[in-house]
Scaffold this motif. Sequence first.
Motif, mmCIF file in Angstrom:
data_model
loop_
_atom_site.group_PDB
_atom_site.id
_atom_site.type_symbol
_atom_site.label_atom_id
_atom_site.label_comp_id
_atom_site.label_asym_id
_atom_site.label_seq_id
_atom_site.Cartn_x
_atom_site.Cartn_y
_atom_site.Cartn_z
ATOM 1 N N SER A 127 -18.750 -4.704 -35.450
ATOM 2 C CA SER A 127 -18.140 -5.964 -35.028
ATOM 3 C C SER A 127 -16.645 -5.871 -35.248
ATOM 4 N N THR A 128 -15.906 -6.530 -34.361
ATOM 5 C CA THR A 128 -14.450 -6.530 -34.485
ATOM 6 C C THR A 128 -13.899 -7.696 -33.666
ATOM 7 N N HIS A 129 -12.598 -7.943 -33.828
ATOM 8 C CA HIS A 129 -12.040 -9.159 -33.238
ATOM 9 C C HIS A 129 -11.642 -9.036 -31.769
ATOM 10 N N GLY A 130 -11.907 -10.111 -31.054
ATOM 11 C CA GLY A 130 -11.309 -10.315 -29.738
ATOM 12 C C GLY A 130 -9.917 -10.901 -29.953
ATOM 13 N N VAL A 131 -9.860 -12.078 -30.575
ATOM 14 C CA VAL A 131 -8.567 -12.672 -30.956
ATOM 15 C C VAL A 131 -8.641 -13.071 -32.423
ATOM 16 N N MET A 132 -7.560 -12.885 -33.116
ATOM 17 C CA MET A 132 -7.494 -13.290 -34.534
ATOM 18 C C MET A 132 -6.041 -13.204 -34.965
ATOM 19 N N VAL A 133 -5.682 -13.998 -35.969
ATOM 20 C CA VAL A 133 -4.323 -13.907 -36.511
ATOM 21 C C VAL A 133 -4.164 -12.554 -37.204
ATOM 22 N N PHE A 134 -2.940 -12.131 -37.383
ATOM 23 C CA PHE A 134 -2.628 -10.868 -38.052
ATOM 24 C C PHE A 134 -3.158 -10.932 -39.489
ATOM 25 N N HIS A 135 -3.955 -9.907 -39.891
ATOM 26 C CA HIS A 135 -4.521 -9.910 -41.251
ATOM 27 C C HIS A 135 -4.664 -8.466 -41.749
ATOM 28 N N PRO A 136 -3.549 -7.855 -42.211
ATOM 29 C CA PRO A 136 -3.604 -6.448 -42.649
ATOM 30 C C PRO A 136 -4.570 -6.211 -43.811
ATOM 31 N N ASN A 137 -5.347 -5.087 -43.725
ATOM 32 C CA ASN A 137 -6.328 -4.779 -44.793
ATOM 33 C C ASN A 137 -6.665 -3.287 -44.766
ATOM 34 N N PRO A 138 -5.873 -2.286 -45.092
ATOM 35 C CA PRO A 138 -4.472 -2.500 -45.442
ATOM 36 C C PRO A 138 -3.572 -2.636 -44.209
ATOM 37 N N ASN A 139 -4.054 -2.246 -43.007
ATOM 38 C CA ASN A 139 -3.283 -2.395 -41.769
ATOM 39 C C ASN A 139 -4.054 -3.299 -40.817
ATOM 40 N N ASP A 140 -3.413 -3.705 -39.738
ATOM 41 C CA ASP A 140 -4.088 -4.494 -38.710
ATOM 42 C C ASP A 140 -3.440 -4.116 -37.381
ATOM 43 N N TYR A 141 -4.184 -3.306 -36.569
ATOM 44 C CA TYR A 141 -3.572 -2.725 -35.378
ATOM 45 C C TYR A 141 -4.103 -3.240 -34.049
ATOM 46 N N TRP A 142 -5.420 -3.588 -33.983
ATOM 47 C CA TRP A 142 -6.048 -3.702 -32.663
ATOM 48 C C TRP A 142 -6.820 -5.001 -32.464
ATOM 49 N N ARG A 143 -6.875 -5.450 -31.171
ATOM 50 C CA ARG A 143 -7.770 -6.513 -30.708
ATOM 51 C C ARG A 143 -8.386 -6.013 -29.396
ATOM 52 N N TRP A 144 -9.589 -6.519 -29.064
ATOM 53 C CA TRP A 144 -10.256 -6.026 -27.857
ATOM 54 C C TRP A 144 -10.736 -7.149 -26.951
ATOM 55 N N THR A 145 -10.847 -6.820 -25.656
ATOM 56 C CA THR A 145 -11.686 -7.606 -24.757
ATOM 57 C C THR A 145 -13.075 -6.970 -24.837
ATOM 58 N N HIS A 146 -14.097 -7.663 -24.321
ATOM 59 C CA HIS A 146 -15.439 -7.073 -24.371
ATOM 60 C C HIS A 146 -15.491 -5.790 -23.545
ATOM 61 N N THR A 147 -14.705 -5.737 -22.458
ATOM 62 C CA THR A 147 -14.735 -4.532 -21.609
ATOM 63 C C THR A 147 -13.989 -3.366 -22.287
ATOM 64 N N GLY A 148 -12.905 -3.682 -22.960
ATOM 65 C CA GLY A 148 -12.130 -2.633 -23.645
ATOM 66 C C GLY A 148 -12.930 -2.007 -24.782
ATOM 67 N N LEU A 149 -13.653 -2.843 -25.505
ATOM 68 C CA LEU A 149 -14.431 -2.329 -26.639
ATOM 69 C C LEU A 149 -15.586 -1.449 -26.136
ATOM 70 N N ARG A 150 -16.230 -1.912 -25.073
ATOM 71 C CA ARG A 150 -17.299 -1.096 -24.473
ATOM 72 C C ARG A 150 -16.747 0.268 -24.051
ATOM 73 N N ARG A 151 -15.527 0.268 -23.488
ATOM 74 C CA ARG A 151 -14.928 1.509 -22.997
ATOM 75 C C ARG A 151 -14.663 2.482 -24.152
ATOM 76 N N VAL A 152 -14.184 1.958 -25.278
ATOM 77 C CA VAL A 152 -13.925 2.842 -26.432
ATOM 78 C C VAL A 152 -15.224 3.544 -26.846
ATOM 79 N N PHE A 153 -16.352 2.820 -26.827
ATOM 80 C CA PHE A 153 -17.634 3.436 -27.174
ATOM 81 C C PHE A 153 -18.074 4.409 -26.079
ATOM 82 N N ASP A 154 -17.967 3.951 -24.841
ATOM 83 C CA ASP A 154 -18.397 4.757 -23.697
ATOM 84 C C ASP A 154 -17.719 6.128 -23.678
#
Length: 235
Positions: A127-154
Amino acid sequence: MSELERTWPGLTQRRPSRTDTGWSVRAPLAAWLQREGATSAGKRVLDVGCGLTPYYPCFAAAGEYVGVDVVDGPTTDLIGPIEALPVEDDSFDIVLCTQVLEHVDDPAAAVRELHRVTKPGGRVLASTHGVMVFHPNPNDYWRWTHTGLRRVFDLNGEWQAIDVQPGAGTAAGLALLVARFLHLLAKRAHVAVAARPFVAALNTGAAALDARVPILREPVPGALFANLHVTAVKA
Ligand SMILES: C[S@@+](CC[C@H](N)C(=O)[O-])C[C@H]1O[C@@H](n2cnc3c(N)ncnc32)[C@H](O)[C@@H]1O
């Protein structure tokens, strides 16, 4: 509620209050993992970027539950980055990765590792964020659309099936952002507690709207999802 469920770290993640600005992320995520955990009896589960392993109670029936993170903690079994996991190929039936991908340097390498350590026929639950405020832990780099996240897996593994579902609808996504800023404003004014009933009303109203209007739950143009759940079954 069982003793384990009540005492294990992360109860507010598993059973979030409606006054929690993250309720619409946490409640659906916990419900999803509870359902997935129901079929985990005897299985080997790896929790990647485990933090305090808040979802361990959902998988308490598993044969083995191993937590790995870059940061050592009271429930961390192995130390290592998601991009180079210190575990063997094809070794886990279920590989969990909750709210981690937005924090990693290289999400493509991370997904390749999740794929590598999963047994053929086993599944990655991420699980990961579509939209969310910046929250470093320790960094915070990425947000996805449902299609973008599917593509990373694909593009980063041989999968039998990839399913990407929003955790909640568009009204919940909007309400979450409004609730976050309301909470921040109230905190700055030293009246954080005063925001709670408004946050609860926003969460409840948005959930009711999403339930009543089907298109708000659909991944269509205009959709705004705070969190996405991925089930990827290794070929
Ligand atoms: C938002 S917390 C989520 C923790 C837990 N999975 C949960 O759902 O509560 C993000 C976690 O990812 C870990 N993390 C960040 N970058 C990482 C990396 N490159 N490899 C492994 N873990 C990482 C952090 O240490 C932290 O425990």
